[in-house]
Scaffold this active site. Structure first.
Site, PDB file in Angstrom:
ATOM      1  N   ARG A  52       0.835  -1.194   0.000  1.00 28.76           N
ATOM      2  CA  ARG A  52       0.000   0.000   0.000  1.00 28.76           C
ATOM      3  C   ARG A  52       0.872   1.248   0.000  1.00 28.76           C
ATOM      4  NH1 ARG A  52      -2.959  -0.519   5.441  1.00 28.76           N
ATOM      5  NH2 ARG A  52      -1.081  -1.657   5.973  1.00 28.76           N
ATOM      6  N   ASP A  54       0.184   5.350   1.215  1.00 26.32           N
ATOM      7  CA  ASP A  54      -0.831   6.150   1.896  1.00 26.32           C
ATOM      8  C   ASP A  54      -1.387   7.257   1.022  1.00 26.32           C
ATOM      9  OD1 ASP A  54      -1.007   4.932   4.387  1.00 26.32           O
ATOM     10  OD2 ASP A  54       0.860   5.870   5.053  1.00 26.32           O
ATOM     11  N   ARG A 205       8.524   7.845   6.398  1.00 25.87           N
ATOM     12  CA  ARG A 205       8.136   9.188   6.853  1.00 25.87           C
ATOM     13  C   ARG A 205       8.577   9.433   8.293  1.00 25.87           C
ATOM     14  NH1 ARG A 205       1.949   9.130   5.406  1.00 25.87           N
ATOM     15  NH2 ARG A 205       2.011  11.130   6.519  1.00 25.87           N
TER      16      ARG A 205
END
Lengths: 252, 252
Positions: A52, A54, A205
């Site tokens: 995935r 985000d 991140r």
């Protein structure tokens, strides 16, 4: 004969609620491509992504695969998909792969890039592709501290709690191997590229947020070793915003 | 004391109806900045641009000026403007200039860049900043033919009829001097940069359209000399789409 088709995909994540289809009617990359597959092949086809991304995160080289029985050539599939997906997604390549290839489980190495615009005034054209950071950054200390992230480590401190996994009460193995971190200045841009055999939820991140605190002088030499040792998300710094992040490549 | 303020401006032209304020309520770059000036200085202020850019055309270095009596520093003006204009415009620099400086009339040299994505499949992230051209281009013949555009020439054949000027029944001097044309390949991109002392309406896009026809082999060697000699817009090729074009710099 059932073929296994591998797609290499670029997208501008700005107006997507991430890669993965959601229960609500969110606009997702996977959903948009599955819609196009349904239009082209007249049936529901499940698309498997390498992982995935985000909401707001981009990709220059996301990989996905799907199974289909068709006589279309790979070029024809590329063309048909590009004609049926929205303009903020582009199929770069379509390939036939062996039947046991799985975009997620076969992935060996991924590279993410985080881009920071380091100057006083913001930009307009690249505003959705970089984080604007107007202050001063000590890039040398960021590079030095980043070395502590290299190798096989437990990255639990850099993992955000993942609501999907929390719901299923899964316990993650939080050990990953970062094989390369490349921090380079290119004109006004600071580019951080991280290559690993896999990434925990929001790991890039959270690493970038921590490296920014190092660059600002808010975290001292040796901090990353300490944060890793604590195995506690609260010890690392803030999560850098999604729009600076891009999935560059997945290797198999 | 009345100050004369010069702004260097970047914008993403995608969602603007060009630079210049229009009678209807179109979203324009000039209009957006004038609105911000009104918010900051509590009065109507006229902004003079170096020239119009059309709907969809971008700028990395548009220049404009306005007059104001204020004690704000140039840095404070930059900050206040960037806080009050939309995110698809960015003020890069604010300077005090002499009272006779005029962004349009004082301009000596402008550079425009046209970007073409030369590959089979389209892109997603840069889709608003380059023209996708999937066919083959003979770049050598484009470079060779482009040389005929250099120097002081009558570019009437490359001028689109300008509705604004037509309405006023103005007759243009159509002589301009192109001092440089740089055509370079950078990975998948073909970049055409044209520098001149001024440009006629849609001149860059008409030149690029013609060069593309040269690259495709649809126009022969010597065609540009012939087109220039005819002084007739119908002799040149199609107008290349707006979104590949960007105003790079204006020199004074």
């Amino acid at each position: 004969m059932i073929r296994n088709i591998k797609l290499t995909i670029e997208y501008d994540g700005t107006n997507f609620q991430g890669w993965q289809i959601q229960k609500n009617d969110s606009r997702t990359v996977q959903g948009s491509i599955e819609n196009a597959l349904k239009t082209i092949f007249k049936k529901n086809i499940k698309l498997y992504g390498s992982g995935r991304t985000d909401s707001g995160v981009h990709a220059l080289g996301q990989v996905a695969n799907f199974k289909i029985s068709t006589s279309m050539s790979t070029d024809e599939i590329t063309k048909a998909l590009n004609g049926n997906i929205p303009k903020d997604i582009a199929i770069l390549k379509t390939e036939d792969v062996s039947k046991d290839f799985h975009a997620q489980y076969s992935a060996k190495i991924k590279t993410y890039r985080y881009t920071i615009l380091c100057r006083k005034n913001r930009c307009a054209q690249q505003r959705n592709y970089c984080l604007h950071y107007p202050g001063k950054l000590n890039i040398r200390s960021m590079k030095e501290e980043a070395k502590s992230l290299l190798g096989k480590k437990n990255f639990k401190s850099f993992q955000a709690s993942d609501p999907a996994k929390k719901a299923k009460n899964l316990k993650d193995n939080t050990v990953r191997t970062i094989s390369d971190i490349n921090i380079k200045r290119k004109a006004d841009l600071l580019i951080i590229e991280i290559t690993a055999n896999g990434f925990l939820y929001k790991m890039v991140r959270n690493i970038v947020g921590t490296l920014l605190e190092v660059g600002r002088g808010k975290l001292e030499k040796g901090c990353i070793c300490n944060i890793l040792a604590k195995k506690d998300r609260n010890c690392a710094a803030f999560t850098a915003k999604a729009h600076g992040l891009s999935l560059i490549s997945v290797k198999y």
